[in-house]
Design a protein around this motif. Structure first.
Motif, mmCIF file in Angstrom:
data_model
loop_
_atom_site.group_PDB
_atom_site.id
_atom_site.type_symbol
_atom_site.label_atom_id
_atom_site.label_comp_id
_atom_site.label_asym_id
_atom_site.label_seq_id
_atom_site.Cartn_x
_atom_site.Cartn_y
_atom_site.Cartn_z
ATOM 1 N N LEU A 1 -4.367 -0.795 -6.404
ATOM 2 C CA LEU A 1 -4.077 0.145 -5.318
ATOM 3 C C LEU A 1 -3.456 1.455 -5.806
ATOM 4 O O LEU A 1 -3.335 2.403 -5.033
ATOM 5 N N LEU A 2 -3.113 1.548 -7.070
ATOM 6 C CA LEU A 2 -2.586 2.807 -7.609
ATOM 7 C C LEU A 2 -3.639 3.911 -7.572
ATOM 8 O O LEU A 2 -3.296 5.092 -7.690
ATOM 9 N N ASP A 3 -4.897 3.554 -7.403
ATOM 10 C CA ASP A 3 -5.981 4.522 -7.305
ATOM 11 C C ASP A 3 -6.536 4.625 -5.891
ATOM 12 O O ASP A 3 -7.599 5.201 -5.678
ATOM 13 N N ASP A 4 -5.821 4.075 -4.924
ATOM 14 C CA ASP A 4 -6.272 4.095 -3.538
ATOM 15 C C ASP A 4 -6.422 5.535 -3.043
ATOM 16 O O ASP A 4 -5.681 6.428 -3.459
ATOM 17 N N ALA A 5 -7.353 5.748 -2.137
ATOM 18 C CA ALA A 5 -7.556 7.080 -1.565
ATOM 19 C C ALA A 5 -6.393 7.502 -0.670
ATOM 20 O O ALA A 5 -6.136 8.689 -0.497
ATOM 21 N N ASP A 6 -5.673 6.535 -0.120
ATOM 22 C CA ASP A 6 -4.560 6.816 0.780
ATOM 23 C C ASP A 6 -3.256 6.925 -0.011
ATOM 24 O O ASP A 6 -2.859 5.979 -0.695
ATOM 25 N N ARG A 7 -2.613 8.067 0.069
ATOM 26 C CA ARG A 7 -1.376 8.292 -0.691
ATOM 27 C C ARG A 7 -0.313 7.244 -0.366
ATOM 28 O O ARG A 7 0.368 6.742 -1.244
ATOM 29 N N ARG A 8 -0.144 6.916 0.917
ATOM 30 C CA ARG A 8 0.897 5.975 1.321
ATOM 31 C C ARG A 8 0.660 4.599 0.688
ATOM 32 O O ARG A 8 1.603 3.937 0.272
ATOM 33 N N VAL A 9 -0.586 4.170 0.618
ATOM 34 C CA VAL A 9 -0.907 2.896 -0.032
ATOM 35 C C VAL A 9 -0.492 2.959 -1.504
ATOM 36 O O VAL A 9 0.111 2.027 -2.033
ATOM 37 N N ARG A 10 -0.805 4.067 -2.158
ATOM 38 C CA ARG A 10 -0.443 4.232 -3.576
ATOM 39 C C ARG A 10 1.073 4.141 -3.766
ATOM 40 O O ARG A 10 1.556 3.489 -4.695
#
Length: 113
Positions: free
Chosen positions: A56-65
């Motif tokens: 998830l460090l590469d997730d498109a959503d900043r909050r998820v990252r």
């Protein structure tokens, strides 16, 4: 969402563990955030959870990252530091992302400060 667990921090049964891993790949960013937060705050330190958060460090959503970095830091996983380095600056007007403070605390623990 990954809410409604009866104890805090939660103990995960095998079924809950499998469900959390699936929820961490859900198309909805809110669901991924919630599942990642539940894993971050849980007692289970199985490396499979750290690996799922690292994805998830590469997730498109900043909050998820950000929540993934928080979770990795809580799991004492060095990948949180690199994830923070790769995180672009927050857009103007973004409130302080307190979840990133956990990365700082991890670095202090790691460095014996």
């Amino acid at each position: 969402m990954a809410t409604g667990l009866s104890s805090w921090p939660p103990d995960f049964s095998e079924g809950v563990r499998k469900s959390l891993l699936v929820l961490m790949t859900d198309p909805d960013a809110q669901v991924r955030q919630s599942a990642c937060r539940t894993v971050a705050e849980g007692k289970d330190r199985d490396p499979v959870f750290a690996d799922a958060m690292a994805v998830l460090l590469d997730d498109a959503d900043r909050r998820v990252r950000v929540i993934a970095m928080h979770g990795l830091a809580r799991h004492d996983d060095e990948r949180c530091v690199e994830g923070e380095r790769r995180l672009p600056p927050a857009p103007p007007g973004t409130p302080h992302e307190y979840d990133l403070d956990e990365v700082w605390r991890y670095e202090r623990r790691r460095d014996g400060r």
